[in-house]
Design a protein around this motif. Structure first.
Motif, PDB file in Angstrom:
ATOM      1  N   MET A   1       0.499   3.960   2.186  1.00 21.35           N
ATOM      2  CA  MET A   1       0.623   2.721   1.446  1.00 21.35           C
ATOM      3  C   MET A   1       2.088   2.278   1.466  1.00 21.35           C
ATOM      4  O   MET A   1       2.990   3.096   1.476  1.00 21.35           O
ATOM      5  CB  MET A   1       0.168   2.912   0.007  1.00 21.35           C
ATOM      6  CG  MET A   1      -1.257   3.346  -0.186  1.00 21.35           C
ATOM      7  SD  MET A   1      -2.458   2.043  -0.221  1.00 21.35           S
ATOM      8  CE  MET A   1      -1.946   1.042  -1.559  1.00 21.35           C
ATOM      9  N   GLN A   4       4.035   2.839  -2.578  1.00 26.55           N
ATOM     10  CA  GLN A   4       3.493   3.983  -3.288  1.00 26.55           C
ATOM     11  C   GLN A   4       4.640   4.860  -3.786  1.00 26.55           C
ATOM     12  O   GLN A   4       5.686   4.952  -3.149  1.00 26.55           O
ATOM     13  CB  GLN A   4       2.587   4.777  -2.351  1.00 26.55           C
ATOM     14  CG  GLN A   4       1.773   5.815  -3.043  1.00 26.55           C
ATOM     15  CD  GLN A   4       0.776   6.449  -2.077  1.00 26.55           C
ATOM     16  OE1 GLN A   4       0.856   6.265  -0.880  1.00 26.55           O
ATOM     17  NE2 GLN A   4      -0.143   7.197  -2.622  1.00 26.55           N
ATOM     18  N   ARG A   5       4.430   5.514  -4.907  1.00 27.06           N
ATOM     19  CA  ARG A   5       5.447   6.398  -5.454  1.00 27.06           C
ATOM     20  C   ARG A   5       5.522   7.676  -4.637  1.00 27.06           C
ATOM     21  O   ARG A   5       4.540   8.134  -4.088  1.00 27.06           O
ATOM     22  CB  ARG A   5       5.100   6.747  -6.895  1.00 27.06           C
ATOM     23  CG  ARG A   5       5.172   5.556  -7.814  1.00 27.06           C
ATOM     24  CD  ARG A   5       4.715   5.899  -9.181  1.00 27.06           C
ATOM     25  NE  ARG A   5       5.462   7.008  -9.741  1.00 27.06           N
ATOM     26  CZ  ARG A   5       5.450   7.335 -11.016  1.00 27.06           C
ATOM     27  NH1 ARG A   5       4.720   6.640 -11.845  1.00 27.06           N
ATOM     28  NH2 ARG A   5       6.146   8.349 -11.456  1.00 27.06           N
ATOM     29  N   PRO A   8       3.217  11.258  -7.230  1.00 30.46           N
ATOM     30  CA  PRO A   8       2.203  10.555  -8.025  1.00 30.46           C
ATOM     31  C   PRO A   8       2.325  10.906  -9.512  1.00 30.46           C
ATOM     32  O   PRO A   8       2.718  12.024  -9.852  1.00 30.46           O
ATOM     33  CB  PRO A   8       0.884  11.054  -7.435  1.00 30.46           C
ATOM     34  CG  PRO A   8       1.204  12.247  -6.628  1.00 30.46           C
ATOM     35  CD  PRO A   8       2.650  12.202  -6.295  1.00 30.46           C
TER      36      PRO A   8
END
Length: 194
Positions: A1, A4-5, A8
């Motif tokens: 993605m 995105q981090r 998570p």
């Protein structure tokens, strides 16, 4: 993605952000306000949809507020997306007050007398496991909340309609004026005066 981090978020962090926003409540309300303003329906449809979402927040059927709001918006020809955004009226900060008010008003409207404490409703809802509890246990709690939630939800919907309608109308008018200025500027550069 793309966005995105790296790490998570944990379950605790997801729960904390759901109850208490990361930045601030003011920023969250501004975000939802901008989401409502940018909808492409008429101001009446957006305001009507938002009012349906606010109405649905006063029902005791948590987990079904989006469905109730969407159904109400379809019936009155409001915007369904605005109805989903309108359910933000019911949130972890407002639910205790909503539940207490609907429970108390429901008892008054049903003629079962005044309620001694609204802690009975909160205790009943906190311990209400819908699969394990019988209908006889839940009905004395849900019935007054539904009866009291209808007039309070209608009142909240009416109070939400006017400011949302005015805000959306003003936003759409400003947007039309900006687009007209851009169009005039573009035609002026394409066809310079001789």
């Amino acid at each position: 993605m793309l966005f995105q981090r790296r790490t998570p978020p944990s379950r605790y962090e997801k729960l904390r952000v759901a109850v208490w926003p990361r930045a601030s409540w003011a920023r969250s309300f501004r975000y939802y306000g901008k989401r409502v303003l940018r909808l492409t329906a008429s101001p009446h449809a957006v305001a009507l949809g938002f009012a349906c979402g606010a109405f649905a927040s006063f029902t005791p059927f948590i987990g079904f507020h989006f469905l109730i709001a969407a159904a109400a918006a379809l019936v009155v020809r409001g915007n369904v997306i605005a109805s989903a955004l309108g359910t933000v009226v019911g949130n972890p900060l407002t639910f205790p007050f909503i539940w207490a008010a609907t429970y108390k008003l429901g008892h008054v409207l049903m003629g079962t007398g005044t309620l001694t404490t609204s802690a009975d409703a909160a205790h009943g809802l906190a311990h209400a496991d819908l699969l394990a509890q019988s209908l006889d246990t839940l009905l004395p709690i849900l019935e007054p909340m539904v009866v009291g939630g209808i007039p309070l939800g209608l009142l909240c919907g009416l109070l939400c309609y006017a400011p949302v309608h005015a805000s959306v109308r003003a936003y759409q008018e400003r947007k039309r004026q900006r687009l007209a200025l851009r169009h005039d500027a573009a035609t002026a550069t394409d066809h310079p005066a001789d």
